[in-house]
Design a protein around this motif. Structure first.
Motif, PDB file in Angstrom:
ATOM      1  N   GLU A   1     -21.429  29.659  -2.865  1.00 12.59           N
ATOM      2  CA  GLU A   1     -22.350  30.755  -3.142  1.00 12.59           C
ATOM      3  C   GLU A   1     -21.858  32.028  -2.470  1.00 12.59           C
ATOM      4  O   GLU A   1     -21.276  32.003  -1.388  1.00 12.59           O
ATOM      5  N   ALA A   2     -22.081  33.140  -3.136  1.00 12.74           N
ATOM      6  CA  ALA A   2     -21.712  34.430  -2.573  1.00 12.74           C
ATOM      7  C   ALA A   2     -22.566  34.720  -1.347  1.00 12.74           C
ATOM      8  O   ALA A   2     -23.669  34.185  -1.194  1.00 12.74           O
TER       9      ALA A   2
ATOM     10  N   THR B   1      -7.992  36.018  -1.866  1.00 15.69           N
ATOM     11  CA  THR B   1      -9.170  36.751  -1.415  1.00 15.69           C
ATOM     12  C   THR B   1      -9.506  36.396   0.033  1.00 15.69           C
ATOM     13  O   THR B   1      -9.635  35.215   0.373  1.00 15.69           O
TER      14      THR B   1
ATOM     15  N   ALA C   1     -16.840  30.152  -3.767  1.00 13.45           N
ATOM     16  CA  ALA C   1     -17.483  30.650  -4.976  1.00 13.45           C
ATOM     17  C   ALA C   1     -16.470  31.349  -5.881  1.00 13.45           C
ATOM     18  O   ALA C   1     -16.459  31.153  -7.105  1.00 13.45           O
ATOM     19  N   GLY C   2     -15.604  32.163  -5.280  1.00 15.61           N
ATOM     20  CA  GLY C   2     -14.581  32.835  -6.071  1.00 15.61           C
ATOM     21  C   GLY C   2     -13.568  31.865  -6.649  1.00 15.61           C
ATOM     22  O   GLY C   2     -13.107  32.025  -7.786  1.00 15.61           O
TER      23      GLY C   2
ATOM     24  N   LYS D   1     -14.097  28.670  -7.447  1.00 15.64           N
ATOM     25  CA  LYS D   1     -14.713  27.900  -8.528  1.00 15.64           C
ATOM     26  C   LYS D   1     -14.961  28.755  -9.763  1.00 15.64           C
ATOM     27  O   LYS D   1     -14.928  28.248 -10.891  1.00 15.64           O
ATOM     28  N   GLU D   2     -15.188  30.049  -9.567  1.00 11.64           N
ATOM     29  CA  GLU D   2     -15.342  30.942 -10.719  1.00 11.64           C
ATOM     30  C   GLU D   2     -14.083  30.983 -11.562  1.00 11.64           C
ATOM     31  O   GLU D   2     -14.130  31.229 -12.770  1.00 11.64           O
ATOM     32  N   ARG D   3     -12.916  30.742 -10.936  1.00  5.00           N
ATOM     33  CA  ARG D   3     -11.648  30.711 -11.673  1.00  5.00           C
ATOM     34  C   ARG D   3     -11.389  29.341 -12.292  1.00  5.00           C
ATOM     35  O   ARG D   3     -10.332  29.113 -12.888  1.00  5.00           O
ATOM     36  N   GLY D   4     -12.323  28.409 -12.096  1.00  9.39           N
ATOM     37  CA  GLY D   4     -12.133  27.067 -12.622  1.00  9.39           C
ATOM     38  C   GLY D   4     -11.227  26.211 -11.773  1.00  9.39           C
ATOM     39  O   GLY D   4     -10.692  25.195 -12.244  1.00  9.39           O
TER      40      GLY D   4
END
Length: 241
Positions: A102-103, A139, A189-190, A192-195
């Motif tokens: 989570e962010a 990041t 979170a970042g 997982k956002e990229r898969g």
């Protein structure tokens, strides 16, 4: 310490993550000769060979480090002929099996302008090697208090489909507030956002860190060794004769 270990018996990309990263998503950071590669020396101190049992790969590594040079490689406890181990550390590799990502509203993106502060915090907390251009590997997020950087975490090795979370550290005066957990979740979170899937490494003797990572959803995948190796004097003399 009791830990749950995933089955790591079959070959897996995380068995040799630095090689997978240097020949994949991080190829732009790589210096490579044949079956040996390393990161640019101001980015990360890691070397890798394609196969630690292949003499040709070690020959390429010798050419990469040069006479008298050393290399930090993982998974090696006994050096092949012509090499010697000059230092060894033991670690564990953990993978995400249930991490809540989570962010974090307080987390700020760190970049080249923050390197002096990052290096200062890393020097005081010793989460692992960090160099002037490590921040370019992925990041990096931090938390500030009254403008001062007090905690950080970020992305390091990047094998295809995976990203390592690294440099997790908190100023000693601000520990016990959950900052490390928050930043790990925010970095994840970042990822997982990229898969992709997060993983990380810790020193085998750092029971507190391992316990924390397991409590938030990581599972120990395997134990490993990190060794500093160099060509023996006899091998160097033979090559230059």
């Amino acid at each position: 310490m009791s830990v749950t270990t995933l089955d790591a018996s079959s070959p897996h990309i995380l068995d040799n993550p630095a090689w997978a990263a240097l020949t994949g998503p991080h190829a732009h950071f790589a210096e490579r000769i044949g079956q040996a590669a390393r990161y640019h020396q101001d980015v990360a101190p890691f070397y890798a060979v394609s196969d630690e049992d292949d003499p040709r790969a070690w020959g390429d590594l010798a050419a990469l480090v040069g006479p008298g040079g050393t290399a930090s490689v993982r998974g090696v406890t006994e050096a092949p002929e012509g090499w010697e181990v000059v230092g060894t550390g033991h670690g564990v590799q953990l993978v995400d099996t249930g991490l809540r990502a989570e962010a974090d509203p307080e987390a700020v993106r760190l970049g080249p302008d923050d390197v002096i502060e990052i290096l200062d915090l890393v020097a005081r907390t010793e989460p692992g090697p960090y160099l002037p251009r490590t921040v370019e590997m992925g990041t990096y997020l931090g938390v500030r208090h009254r403008g001062r950087l007090i905690a950080l975490a970020g992305e390091r090795l990047h094998p295809p489909g995976w990203t390592e979370i690294s440099a997790v550290c908190t100023d000693p005066a601000y520990r016990g507030r959950g900052l490390a957990t928050r930043l790990v979740r925010a970095v994840a979170a970042g990822i997982k956002e990229r898969g992709e899937r997060p993983f990380l490494h810790a020193r085998a003797d750092n029971a507190n860190a391992i316990r924390l990572y397991e409590s938030i959803g990581f599972t120990l995948r395997r134990r490993t060794a990190f060794s500093l190796v160099r060509r023996t004097e006899a091998a160097v003399l033979e090559e230059t004769a």
